[in-house]
Each structure stands twice: as C-alpha cells, then as structure tokens.
Design a protein around this motif. Structure first.
Motif, PDB file in Angstrom:
ATOM      1  N   LEU A  70      15.784  17.023   8.793  1.00 14.71           N
ATOM      2  CA  LEU A  70      15.393  18.345   9.297  1.00 14.71           C
ATOM      3  C   LEU A  70      15.201  18.366  10.806  1.00 14.71           C
ATOM      4  N   LEU A  71      14.488  17.359  11.323  1.00 14.80           N
ATOM      5  CA  LEU A  71      14.144  17.384  12.742  1.00 14.80           C
ATOM      6  C   LEU A  71      14.994  16.393  13.549  1.00 14.80           C
ATOM      7  N   SER A  72      16.243  16.235  13.089  1.00 14.54           N
ATOM      8  CA  SER A  72      17.193  15.400  13.841  1.00 14.54           C
ATOM      9  C   SER A  72      18.590  16.000  13.654  1.00 14.54           C
ATOM     10  N   MET A  73      19.586  15.372  14.244  1.00 16.26           N
ATOM     11  CA  MET A  73      20.951  15.897  14.135  1.00 16.26           C
ATOM     12  C   MET A  73      21.427  15.906  12.682  1.00 16.26           C
ATOM     13  N   PRO A  74      22.338  16.760  12.278  1.00 17.65           N
ATOM     14  CA  PRO A  74      22.962  17.825  13.071  1.00 17.65           C
ATOM     15  C   PRO A  74      22.083  19.093  13.121  1.00 17.65           C
ATOM     16  N   ILE A  75      22.568  20.097  13.848  1.00 17.76           N
ATOM     17  CA  ILE A  75      21.860  21.372  13.890  1.00 17.76           C
ATOM     18  C   ILE A  75      22.039  22.081  12.542  1.00 17.76           C
ATOM     19  N   LYS A  76      20.941  22.598  12.015  1.00 20.16           N
ATOM     20  CA  LYS A  76      20.984  23.195  10.675  1.00 20.16           C
ATOM     21  C   LYS A  76      20.443  24.623  10.670  1.00 20.16           C
ATOM     22  N   MET A  78      18.230  27.113   8.910  1.00 25.99           N
ATOM     23  CA  MET A  78      17.104  26.954   7.993  1.00 25.99           C
ATOM     24  C   MET A  78      16.492  28.298   7.621  1.00 25.99           C
ATOM     25  N   LEU A  79      16.149  28.425   6.332  1.00 30.66           N
ATOM     26  CA  LEU A  79      15.407  29.596   5.850  1.00 30.66           C
ATOM     27  C   LEU A  79      14.031  29.133   5.402  1.00 30.66           C
ATOM     28  N   HIS A  80      13.002  29.747   5.976  1.00 25.95           N
ATOM     29  CA  HIS A  80      11.607  29.393   5.686  1.00 25.95           C
ATOM     30  C   HIS A  80      10.916  30.638   5.132  1.00 25.95           C
ATOM     31  N   PHE A  81      10.526  30.562   3.863  1.00 26.46           N
ATOM     32  CA  PHE A  81       9.853  31.711   3.258  1.00 26.46           C
ATOM     33  C   PHE A  81       8.344  31.648   3.468  1.00 26.46           C
ATOM     34  N   ALA A  82       7.734  32.817   3.670  1.00 26.05           N
ATOM     35  CA  ALA A  82       6.291  32.930   3.886  1.00 26.05           C
ATOM     36  C   ALA A  82       5.827  31.908   4.923  1.00 26.05           C
ATOM     37  N   PRO A  83       6.323  32.042   6.156  1.00 24.30           N
ATOM     38  CA  PRO A  83       6.147  30.985   7.151  1.00 24.30           C
ATOM     39  C   PRO A  83       4.685  30.704   7.514  1.00 24.30           C
ATOM     40  N   GLU A  84       4.277  29.460   7.266  1.00 24.68           N
ATOM     41  CA  GLU A  84       2.958  29.025   7.706  1.00 24.68           C
ATOM     42  C   GLU A  84       3.049  28.839   9.221  1.00 24.68           C
ATOM     43  N   PRO A  85       2.101  29.395  10.005  1.00 24.59           N
ATOM     44  CA  PRO A  85       2.237  29.361  11.468  1.00 24.59           C
ATOM     45  C   PRO A  85       2.427  27.956  12.044  1.00 24.59           C
ATOM     46  N   SER A  86       1.714  26.965  11.502  1.00 24.42           N
ATOM     47  CA  SER A  86       1.827  25.618  12.079  1.00 24.42           C
ATOM     48  C   SER A  86       3.248  25.079  11.908  1.00 24.42           C
ATOM     49  N   PHE A  87       3.855  25.322  10.753  1.00 24.00           N
ATOM     50  CA  PHE A  87       5.220  24.861  10.511  1.00 24.00           C
ATOM     51  C   PHE A  87       6.237  25.736  11.248  1.00 24.00           C
ATOM     52  N   ALA A  88       6.001  27.038  11.269  1.00 27.72           N
ATOM     53  CA  ALA A  88       6.934  27.951  11.945  1.00 27.72           C
ATOM     54  C   ALA A  88       7.104  27.548  13.408  1.00 27.72           C
ATOM     55  N   LYS A  89       5.996  27.149  14.022  1.00 28.95           N
ATOM     56  CA  LYS A  89       6.020  26.737  15.424  1.00 28.95           C
ATOM     57  C   LYS A  89       6.904  25.489  15.599  1.00 28.95           C
ATOM     58  N   ILE A  90       6.723  24.526  14.723  1.00 24.59           N
ATOM     59  CA  ILE A  90       7.503  23.279  14.806  1.00 24.59           C
ATOM     60  C   ILE A  90       8.984  23.563  14.554  1.00 24.59           C
ATOM     61  N   PHE A  91       9.278  24.329  13.500  1.00 20.33           N
ATOM     62  CA  PHE A  91      10.678  24.579  13.130  1.00 20.33           C
ATOM     63  C   PHE A  91      11.391  25.427  14.188  1.00 20.33           C
ATOM     64  N   SER A  92      10.711  26.487  14.650  1.00 16.53           N
ATOM     65  CA  SER A  92      11.397  27.407  15.566  1.00 16.53           C
ATOM     66  C   SER A  92      11.634  26.768  16.933  1.00 16.53           C
ATOM     67  N   LYS A  93      10.807  25.790  17.286  1.00  8.00           N
ATOM     68  CA  LYS A  93      10.971  25.131  18.590  1.00  8.00           C
ATOM     69  C   LYS A  93      11.985  23.990  18.552  1.00  8.00           C
ATOM     70  N   SER A  94      12.336  23.531  17.342  1.00  7.12           N
ATOM     71  CA  SER A  94      13.226  22.382  17.240  1.00  7.12           C
ATOM     72  C   SER A  94      14.654  22.744  17.657  1.00  7.12           C
ATOM     73  N   ARG A  95      15.251  21.912  18.496  1.00 11.47           N
ATOM     74  CA  ARG A  95      16.636  22.167  18.917  1.00 11.47           C
ATOM     75  C   ARG A  95      17.620  21.841  17.794  1.00 11.47           C
ATOM     76  N   PHE A  96      17.122  21.251  16.705  1.00 14.36           N
ATOM     77  CA  PHE A  96      18.003  20.915  15.585  1.00 14.36           C
ATOM     78  C   PHE A  96      17.988  21.998  14.498  1.00 14.36           C
ATOM     79  N   ILE A  97      17.199  23.046  14.714  1.00 19.22           N
ATOM     80  CA  ILE A  97      17.063  24.072  13.679  1.00 19.22           C
ATOM     81  C   ILE A  97      17.418  25.451  14.224  1.00 19.22           C
ATOM     82  N   ASP A  98      18.336  26.108  13.518  1.00 16.59           N
ATOM     83  CA  ASP A  98      18.645  27.516  13.763  1.00 16.59           C
ATOM     84  C   ASP A  98      17.789  28.264  12.732  1.00 16.59           C
TER      85      ASP A  98
END
Ligand SMILES: [Zn+2]
Length: 243
Positions: A70-76, A78-98
């Motif tokens: 998830l947090l490494s190559m390749p770029i993926k 991702m669909l995150h349902f009911a986003p928990e803020p702590s995780f949303a922050k990590i996922f949305s900032k990752s350069r490996f996650i669209d």
C-alpha cells in the motif's frame, strides 16, 4: 533471549510501564481514552488521544506497511470507505496512492473530498481500484452481500481489499424484522447496526466471490509490545483478493 518485535515505529521505542505508544500517529500518551465514549460495553484505555486511533488501526498501520504494497510502489488507485481521519491523512498524503474516500453520509470529521456514496451502488466502473479498505461498515448495511459484490466489481483482478468487521459470535446473528433504533440497540448492541457478525463472516465474503485469507499479524507482536500499543493480538485481518 527473545528477539525484539518487528512491529514498525514501535521496535525502536522501549516499552515503558507508565505510558502507551500509538503506531498510527507515532505519539506517546500516559493513557489512552476509553471507547466507545458512552456505552455499557466500553473498553478502557483503547483510543489514542492524539489521532483517535483504536486497537484495529494500530494493528493495521504496521500491517499495511509490512505485509502489503500500500505505502510503496507501484502507484495504486485506492477506495477508502468511511474514512477515519488518522488513516485518511496517511493515505491521501502518500505519493503511492491515488486516493478516493466515500461515505453514505459524509461526516464533518471526514476529509472534505469525501464522496457521498452507497456501498451497495458504487459509482465507479468495473475493475477500477487496486486497493479497497473498509473497516466496521458492513455491520451497518442491510444487504451486506450486495455491498461485498459491489466491492468485488470495482476491484481490479490484481487488486486486494481489507474488509474488517467486528466479530463477536460464532454464527452471525441478524433479524431484518428489527427495524427500530431501540430494537437494534437491544439486539445488536448499537442503534445503527443491523447484525452481529460471527466467524462465518468469511463465508459471506466468499459467497460474494472473494478469495479470503485471515492474517493474524498481531500474533507476531510480543505481549509487551501489544500492551504498550494497546493492540488486540488476536484480531484477524480479512485480506480479500479475486480468485
Ligand atoms: Zn495516535
């Protein structure tokens, strides 16, 4: 002598008996908060006061890092349902996650880009996402099998999903005739839950078409580290792929 446990962000920090550590926000606290805030089945010392993570989030963060791409190559995508803020922050900032996040009714604490979306009618084409993460949502949905088949539909054949629910029984209990908040509270423990999942949850995922592996990643963590991070060592992670 026992090896130092391999849980990331924790192993470098020596456990202290007078405090706790959150691997999600990487902050220490003297004490975590009880959760849920008001309920008869409140668990003491489980919610990080900084990022509001719970046991399951503190287990999943290192799992995502060490057991998935998830947090490494390749770029993926991702669909995150009911986003928990702590995780949303990590996922949305990752350069490996669209990153795409969605909820049936987006809440104020969710990212402002959260889409309004019903999991039983996902507004994305087939085979669209590389990764789906959905935690403790299916127990709120009447037609959970329909939701699971929608998740399957939008997942690419090479993709994977982590689909977590609370498992509190041997056999799933549901009763569609119970329709009131009070009735649901009494029967399922929460006003907005429509069932209590049992160990047969895996069969439901399989019946929707997923191949499922339960990863007990927490069992690789020593009892001392699990207590220091307040992780439930026995929580299974439902890792789903397309056969
Ligand atoms: Zn935290």
């Amino acid at each position: 002598m026992e090896m130092v446990p391999s849980i990331p962000h924790v192993s470098a920090v020596q456990p202290k008996i007078d405090g706790f550590f959150c691997p999600v926000c990487k902050k220490e606290s003297r004490q975590f908060k009880p959760f849920p805030p008001k309920a008869s089945r409140q668990r003491p010392n489980v919610q990080c006061p900084h990022c509001l993570s719970l046991e399951r989030h503190r287990l999943l963060r290192p799992y995502f890092v060490h057991r998935t791409n998830l947090l490494s190559m390749p770029i993926k995508k991702m669909l995150h349902f009911a986003p928990e803020p702590s995780f949303a922050k990590i996922f949305s900032k990752s350069r490996f996650i669209d990153y795409t996040c969605a909820d049936l009714v987006p809440k104020k604490y969710m990212p402002k880009e959260t889409l309004c979306m019903d999991m039983t009618a996902i507004q994305f084409p087939d085979n669209y996402f590389d990764v789906i993460y959905c935690s403790h949502i299916l127990e709120h949905i009447d037609d959970d099998i329909k939701a699971m088949s929608e998740l399957l539909r939008v997942l690419k054949p090479t993709g994977w999903a982590v689909l977590q629910v609370p498992i509190l029984r041997k056999v799933t209990y549901e009763d569609p005739s119970i329709k009131t908040d009070e009735g649901r509270l009494k029967a399922f423990g929460q006003r907005d839950h429509v069932r209590i999942y049992g160990l047969d949850y895996i069969e439901r995922l399989r019946s929707a078409g997923f191949e499922v592996r339960i990863d007990y990643y927490g069992q690789e963590i020593s009892p001392e580290q699990a207590e220091y991070t307040r992780i439930d060592k026995n929580e299974g992670i439902y890792f789903c792929t397309i056969p």
